[in-house]
Design a protein around this motif. Structure first.
Motif, PDB file in Angstrom:
ATOM      1  N   ILE A 298      46.849 -43.185 -15.017  1.00 37.34           N
ATOM      2  CA  ILE A 298      45.984 -43.472 -16.465  1.00 37.34           C
ATOM      3  C   ILE A 298      44.958 -44.068 -16.283  1.00 37.34           C
ATOM      4  O   ILE A 298      44.784 -45.234 -15.259  1.00 37.34           O
ATOM      5  CB  ILE A 298      46.863 -43.823 -17.455  1.00 37.34           C
ATOM      6  CG1 ILE A 298      47.507 -45.138 -17.249  1.00 37.34           C
ATOM      7  CG2 ILE A 298      48.166 -42.794 -17.565  1.00 37.34           C
ATOM      8  CD1 ILE A 298      48.276 -45.748 -18.410  1.00 37.34           C
ATOM      9  N   PRO A 299      43.950 -43.925 -17.135  1.00 38.13           N
ATOM     10  CA  PRO A 299      42.572 -44.700 -16.973  1.00 38.13           C
ATOM     11  C   PRO A 299      42.926 -46.177 -17.492  1.00 38.13           C
ATOM     12  O   PRO A 299      43.895 -46.297 -18.521  1.00 38.13           O
ATOM     13  CB  PRO A 299      41.604 -44.333 -17.859  1.00 38.13           C
ATOM     14  CG  PRO A 299      42.330 -43.381 -18.626  1.00 38.13           C
ATOM     15  CD  PRO A 299      43.616 -42.856 -17.910  1.00 38.13           C
TER      16      PRO A 299
ATOM     17  N   SER B 222      41.878 -47.048 -12.359  1.00 41.82           N
ATOM     18  CA  SER B 222      43.099 -46.131 -12.647  1.00 41.82           C
ATOM     19  C   SER B 222      44.355 -46.762 -11.988  1.00 41.82           C
ATOM     20  O   SER B 222      44.105 -47.295 -10.789  1.00 41.82           O
ATOM     21  CB  SER B 222      43.122 -44.669 -12.508  1.00 41.82           C
ATOM     22  OG  SER B 222      42.738 -44.477 -11.192  1.00 41.82           O
TER      23      SER B 222
ATOM     24  N   SER C 237      46.450 -44.146 -21.732  1.00 42.87           N
ATOM     25  CA  SER C 237      45.837 -45.244 -21.103  1.00 42.87           C
ATOM     26  C   SER C 237      45.993 -46.535 -21.372  1.00 42.87           C
ATOM     27  O   SER C 237      47.232 -46.805 -22.132  1.00 42.87           O
ATOM     28  CB  SER C 237      44.381 -44.972 -21.866  1.00 42.87           C
ATOM     29  OG  SER C 237      44.533 -45.165 -23.335  1.00 42.87           O
TER      30      SER C 237
END
Length: 263
Positions: free
Chosen positions: A33-34, A100, A168
């Protein structure tokens, strides 16, 4: 024979289903995920200095392309991941860093560590307690400040909890502390007015480590060991911005230590 054939088919089907479930679980657990690291605080004290109270406060001047190496453990995972600086102000202050990391579906507590500068992807650089770094033997300071590429800084560990199934992650409160030690050499040669410095080199005894390749423990921000080292360090200046040798301070970043007189 028919009964045996049916049993074999049933076992094969169960095996395929178990395999698919396992593969699906691993893929989901390791989803990337970012991640954004913000609230950046990088102003640190360089001592000795000429500022108020004899201390000069230094804020790294970040440029496009600069990055941190990020490590994470717990529900968030990563080793030597590149996080690039974003939203740099006109004064060179970093707004945030983005990259990430892998996360676990169920969420949970995590710890993030970071070190500046990022030296590139290295598959062997996986341990946050022995992260590879380097104090360059040749540095490129400005006429009144240090070379930010020779400035090793480590973040205070960031501990928090990520919710389940997060898509995120925004982490606030990134604070960097200095690992390398500043060394300032005051140079004065009034008879050489108009002459600019090309470089300045400091040489210590062979047993003294000033620069080199090292490993850093990101838990406490201390240098663990040197794999290669040098007892010299050089400040090299660009022709257009080189200081006049009539009077200037040469800035270096070196291994923290107490040097005896004459060493």
């Amino acid at each position: 024979m028919k009964i045996l054939r049916n049993i074999c088919l049933l076992l094969a089907s169960l095996s395929i289903l178990a395999c698919c479930a396992k593969q699906g679980e691993e893929t989901y657990v390791q989803a990337r995920i970012p991640v954004t690291l913000s609230g950046v605080s990088t102003k640190v004290a360089l001592n000795p200095g000429t500022g108020e109270g004899g201390v000069t406060m230094y804020t790294p001047v970040w440029q496009s392309g600069d990055a941190l190496a990020v490590f994470a453990t717990g529900a968030v995972e990563g080793s030597n991941e590149k996080f690039t600086v974003e939203n740099i102000t006109s004064e060179g202050v970093a707004g945030n860093f983005r990259g990430s990391l892998s996360v676990k579906q169920e969420g949970g507590p995590y710890t993030i560590y970071a070190i500046q500068p990022y030296l590139g992807k290295d598959e062997s650089n996986t341990e946050y307690t022995a992260c590879k770094s380097e104090i360059p033997a040749v540095q490129h300071p400005a006429s009144d400040n240090i070379d930010s590429k020779s400035y090793i800084a480590v973040s205070y560990p960031i501990e928090d909890v990520i919710p389940a199934s997060a898509k995120s992650l925004d982490v606030d409160g990134l604070m960097l502390k200095r690992v390398t030690a500043p060394l300032v050499l005051a140079i004065k040669a009034e008879e050489a007015a108009g002459v600019k410095a090309a470089s300045v080199t400091i040489t210590a005894d062979e047993s003294v480590i000033l620069s080199g390749k090292c490993t850093v423990n990101l838990e406490n921000g201390e240098i663990v060991a040197f794999s290669e080292y040098s007892s010299t360090v050089t400040a090299q200046y660009e022709k257009l911005t080189a200081p006049a040798i009539s009077a200037f301070d040469a800035w270096f970043m070196v291994k923290p230590q107490t040097l005896a007189a004459g060493s």
